[in-house]
Design a protein around this motif. Structure first.
Motif, mmCIF file in Angstrom:
data_model
loop_
_atom_site.group_PDB
_atom_site.id
_atom_site.type_symbol
_atom_site.label_atom_id
_atom_site.label_comp_id
_atom_site.label_asym_id
_atom_site.label_seq_id
_atom_site.Cartn_x
_atom_site.Cartn_y
_atom_site.Cartn_z
ATOM 1 N N SER A 173 0.834 -1.189 0.000
ATOM 2 C CA SER A 173 0.000 0.000 0.000
ATOM 3 C C SER A 173 0.877 1.251 0.000
ATOM 4 O O SER A 173 1.890 1.316 0.713
ATOM 5 N N GLY A 174 0.522 2.205 -0.834
ATOM 6 C CA GLY A 174 1.265 3.453 -0.909
ATOM 7 C C GLY A 174 2.261 3.524 -2.037
ATOM 8 O O GLY A 174 2.755 4.612 -2.365
ATOM 9 N N THR A 175 2.537 2.405 -2.654
ATOM 10 C CA THR A 175 3.478 2.406 -3.779
ATOM 11 C C THR A 175 2.738 2.665 -5.080
ATOM 12 O O THR A 175 1.507 2.611 -5.146
ATOM 13 N N SER A 176 3.513 2.957 -6.125
ATOM 14 C CA SER A 176 2.929 3.193 -7.445
ATOM 15 C C SER A 176 3.248 2.025 -8.363
ATOM 16 O O SER A 176 4.319 1.412 -8.260
ATOM 17 N N VAL A 177 2.343 1.745 -9.236
ATOM 18 C CA VAL A 177 2.493 0.612 -10.151
ATOM 19 C C VAL A 177 2.233 1.092 -11.574
ATOM 20 O O VAL A 177 1.238 1.769 -11.833
ATOM 21 N N LYS A 178 3.127 0.719 -12.477
ATOM 22 C CA LYS A 178 2.950 1.089 -13.880
ATOM 23 C C LYS A 178 2.604 -0.143 -14.703
ATOM 24 O O LYS A 178 3.264 -1.180 -14.601
#
Lengths: 110, 117
Positions: free
Chosen positions: B15-20
């Protein structure tokens, strides 16, 4: 009223029989019509497109379009267990977006 | 039919991370790509329309600052889920439209299953 309506099913069909799926749409300006098959956990796969009134056949699949009645259908002949999936009707009016129906789940029983 | 690929096919993140997520049209050029989201046992929900060289068009209720879309070339569109949270866990599917005469079919990538812990 939903823009594209399908019976959610499940539609249970004996192996070898014909599965008949129906779809109605509300936008009379709709120009392009598509049937997609989606297996559980997978993305949709295009199986038929139809743009003018009448029937269009491709292998065991036949799409039927009646713009006056705002109705498009899909027939699957000689149904096989591998045809068990959710079938999505999609309609495009002028512009880019496809509008999907909720899908009809088909179960082909051996 | 035309081939659309997506990468990765699945991703698990904190949670809180970014995903591309990348979406590519492999054998045709796509000026327009679409991003959908699908929750279990629900129908496809269009999130946004991605236009090459211009800003994406988001559907009502979709936060454009959370779901960043970039369509930098005619064969590549990316969706970045920023500051992901567990409620963003879903099946994300891209789609590209191909024009051939009067026909205009739309093909889907295989999807990316995102799980946010």
């Amino acid at each position: 009223q939903k823009e594209v309506e399908q019976n959610s099913g499940p539609l249970s069909v004996p192996e070898g029989a014909i599965a008949s799926l129906n779809c109605t749409y509300s936008d009379r300006g709709s120009q392009s019509f598509f049937w997609y098959r989606q297996y559980s956990g997978k993305s949709p796969e295009l199986i038929m497109s139809i743009y003018s009134n009448g029937d269009k056949e491709d292998g065991r699949f036949t799409a039927q379009l009646n713009k006056a009645s705002q109705y498009v259908s899909l027939l699957i002949r000689d149904s096989q267990p591998s045809d068990s999936a959710t079938y999505l009707c999609a309609v495009r009016a002028a512009g880019n977006k496809l509008t999907f129906g909720g899908g009809t789940r088909v179960l082909v029983k051996p | 039919g035309a081939v659309v690929s997506q990468h990765p096919s699945w991703v698990i993140c904190k949670s809180g991370t970014s995903v591309k997520i990348e979406c590519r049209s492999l054998d045709f050029q796509a000026t327009t790509m679409f991003w959908y989201r699908q929750f279990p046992k629900q129908s496809l929900m269009l999130m946004a329309t991605s236009n090459e060289g211009s800003k994406a068009t988001y559907e009502q209720g979709v936060e454009k600052d959370k779901f960043l879309i970039n369509h930098a070339s005619l064969t590549l569109s990316t969706l970045t889920v920023t500051s992901a949270h567990p409620e963003d866990s879903s099946f994300y599917i891209c789609s590209a439209r191909i024009f051939s005469g009067l026909n205009n079919e739309q093909f889907f990538g295989p999807g990316t299953r995102l799980t946010v812990l």
